[in-house]
Design a protein around this motif. Structure first.
Motif, PDB file in Angstrom:
ATOM      1  N   LYS A  92      57.038  40.397  29.700  1.00  0.00           N
ATOM      2  CA  LYS A  92      57.398  39.637  30.847  1.00  0.00           C
ATOM      3  C   LYS A  92      56.547  39.555  31.992  1.00  0.00           C
ATOM      4  CE  LYS A  92      60.816  37.743  33.415  1.00  0.00           C
ATOM      5  NZ  LYS A  92      61.226  36.240  33.349  1.00  0.00           N
ATOM      6  N   CYS A  93      55.965  40.723  32.379  1.00  0.00           N
ATOM      7  CA  CYS A  93      55.182  40.654  33.497  1.00  0.00           C
ATOM      8  C   CYS A  93      53.987  39.997  33.485  1.00  0.00           C
ATOM      9  CB  CYS A  93      54.667  42.288  33.705  1.00  0.00           C
ATOM     10  SG  CYS A  93      55.905  43.276  34.185  1.00  0.00           S
ATOM     11  N   PRO A  96      55.685  35.193  32.777  1.00  0.00           N
ATOM     12  CA  PRO A  96      56.913  35.083  33.857  1.00  0.00           C
ATOM     13  C   PRO A  96      57.961  34.342  32.938  1.00  0.00           C
ATOM     14  CG  PRO A  96      54.869  34.832  34.960  1.00  0.00           C
ATOM     15  CD  PRO A  96      54.384  34.896  33.431  1.00  0.00           C
TER      16      PRO A  96
END
Length: 164
Positions: A92-93, A96
């Motif tokens: 996810k980082c 995004p």
């Protein structure tokens, strides 16, 4: 809807990064317009988890005087709550849009494929594991050998009703 199922599991993996639930709303409207079926579900139940449990209210058949039994809808929408494994939070980082990336590009690389697969597995366990164990216990105590899914639906609905 035509079959008047006791329990329906719907997994909505459409791109919906703003949590507008367009696909859910569209399905609810079509069920009512096409079949007269009312679906009572509250998307706000998804704020702290992956699923919402709703009621499916079927209309009486032509000429029937009694109301048919209600069904249950287990609606699952992928999201990240912060309780997922570290590799999913890391993905996810670096991506995004995850888990609501556009489906226009169907050529997933290995990291993307594995992240969506693992999130689906994590969500499935989070939603169904405890309910499955309880359903098996209840079914055994009742001496019932019918399909387990309606038992699971009932347990998830009881938990939803108890939480409100």
């Amino acid at each position: 809807m035509r079959r008047r199922c006791a329990c329906i599991v719907a997994i909505d993996v459409g791109e919906d990064s703003k949590n507008q639930f367009g696909d859910l709303g569209n399905a609810i409207r079509k069920c009512y317009a096409d079949f007269g079926v009312v679906i009572d579900i509250h998307a706000e139940d998804l704020k702290n988890g992956y699923s919402a449990v709703g009621r499916v209210i079927y209309p009486s058949r032509d000429g029937a005087s009694e109301q048919p039994p209600e069904g249950s809808l287990i609606y699952i929408k992928p999201s990240l709550t912060g309780t997922e494994p570290a590799d999913l939070l890391n993905y996810k980082c670096t991506h995004p849009g995850f888990p609501h990336e556009s489906t226009a590009d169907q050529w997933f690389d290995e990291s993307q494929f594995e992240s969506y697969r693992k999130l689906g597995h994590h969500i499935g366990k989070a939603v169904f594991d405890a309910a499955l164990i309880e359903a098996i216990q209840r079914q055994d105590m009742a001496g019932d050998r019918s399909p387990i899914l309606p038992w699971i639906c009932e347990i998830l609905r009881e938990r939803r009703d108890g939480a409100t």
